[in-house]
Design a protein around this motif. Structure first.
Motif, PDB file in Angstrom:
ATOM      1  N   GLU A 144       7.828   6.287  10.115  1.00 41.75           N
ATOM      2  CA  GLU A 144       6.868   5.732   9.157  1.00 41.75           C
ATOM      3  C   GLU A 144       6.763   6.654   7.943  1.00 41.75           C
ATOM      4  O   GLU A 144       6.463   7.840   8.084  1.00 41.75           O
ATOM      5  N   ARG A 145       7.018   6.104   6.737  1.00 39.72           N
ATOM      6  CA  ARG A 145       6.941   6.913   5.531  1.00 39.72           C
ATOM      7  C   ARG A 145       6.899   5.992   4.320  1.00 39.72           C
ATOM      8  O   ARG A 145       7.142   4.791   4.440  1.00 39.72           O
ATOM      9  N   ASP A 146       6.616   6.569   3.159  1.00 45.48           N
ATOM     10  CA  ASP A 146       6.477   5.784   1.934  1.00 45.48           C
ATOM     11  C   ASP A 146       7.655   5.940   0.985  1.00 45.48           C
ATOM     12  O   ASP A 146       7.646   5.384  -0.107  1.00 45.48           O
ATOM     13  N   ARG A 199       9.910  -2.606  -1.790  1.00 43.88           N
ATOM     14  CA  ARG A 199       9.148  -2.408  -3.021  1.00 43.88           C
ATOM     15  C   ARG A 199       9.163  -3.657  -3.897  1.00 43.88           C
ATOM     16  O   ARG A 199       8.218  -3.945  -4.621  1.00 43.88           O
ATOM     17  N   ARG A 221       4.034  -3.366   6.156  1.00 44.06           N
ATOM     18  CA  ARG A 221       5.267  -2.705   5.728  1.00 44.06           C
ATOM     19  C   ARG A 221       6.474  -3.347   6.404  1.00 44.06           C
ATOM     20  O   ARG A 221       7.472  -3.669   5.759  1.00 44.06           O
TER      21      ARG A 221
END
Length: 241
Positions: free
Chosen positions: A23-25, A176, A186
């Motif tokens: 999990e990350r952005d 995005r 997400r």
């Protein structure tokens, strides 16, 4: 021809799984760079860098401990960029597969250049590969060492990982781009981004390291939130259609 030991193959599989599910952005964060660094133990430094050459900005950079965004490009790197043989090879050929500096120049030739002495010294050995991007914008993974050159084993490791890193980057880019006035998660955005690329549930499951049934569940949730019944309608709804 270089070969990998069983422990190397196991480590590659762990990396692909962990990098695909973490999990990350952002597609590449310090933890990802740290994992890559461990897979290339001869490297003294490892980093990921995105540069917009038209704007002369480092848009994103990460090593094994920290990341930063929107920095000015170093003037030395800009002025002598034509002396970087790997970078010039990538730019002229579009072939972003792993290259060592010693593939392009003899060590003494590299050490004689201004770019090396003003920017890279004493890290005379380099292994570098890139991800596909638009013209004038580069996405690169770089490994450097001062004491010994990289091995064919190192090249093989990153060559095997490059398609997976490219896929991860595309997953984040698609996520995005998916925008809507509804609260998609997400993972739902990632699934829908791959649907738009024409991937089947089985292919999406393989890309995202989840079960096909989980892909179907995510799509069912998307249909409900968007009030549609088909994959095509879901994509069209998100694109304002």
């Amino acid at each position: 021809m270089a070969t990998l030991a069983r422990r190397d193959l196991d480590a590659l599989l762990r990396f692909v799984h962990d990098a695909s599910t973490l999990e990350r952005d952002a597609p590449v964060i310090p933890e990802i760079v740290a994992w890559l660094h461990r897979l290339v133990p001869g490297a003294e430094t490892a980093k990921y860098c995105e540069i917009d050459w038209d704007r002369r900005r480092v848009c994103y950079i990460a090593d094994a401990t920290e990341a930063a965004s929107d920095l000015p490009l170093d003037e030395v790197l800009w002025e002598f960029r034509h002396q970087h043989a790997i970078g010039e090879h990538f730019r002229h050929t579009g072939d972003l597969r792993p290259r060592m500096m010693s593939d392009m120049l003899r060590p003494r030739e590299w050490r004689a250049l201004d770019l090396y002495n003003l920017y890279f010294a004493p890290l005379q050995y380099e292994l570098k590969f890139g991800l596909s991007s638009r013209d004038g914008y580069t996405k690169m993974f770089l490994f450097h060492a001062s004491r010994r050159d990289f091995e064919e084993r190192d090249r093989l490791v990153v060559e095997l990982l490059r398609p997976h890193l490219q896929r991860i980057d595309e997953t984040f880019a698609g996520r995005r781009q998916v925008t809507a006035d509804v609260p998609l998660t997400r993972r739902e955005r990632e699934v829908l981004a791959w649907v738009e690329r024409g991937k089947t549930n089985a292919e999406i499951a393989q890309i995202l390291w989840i079960a096909p049934g989980t892909v179907k569940k995510h799509l069912d949730n998307v249909y409900e939130k968007l009030n549609v019944r088909t994959r095509t309608a879901a994509v069209k709804r998100l694109r304002g259609g």
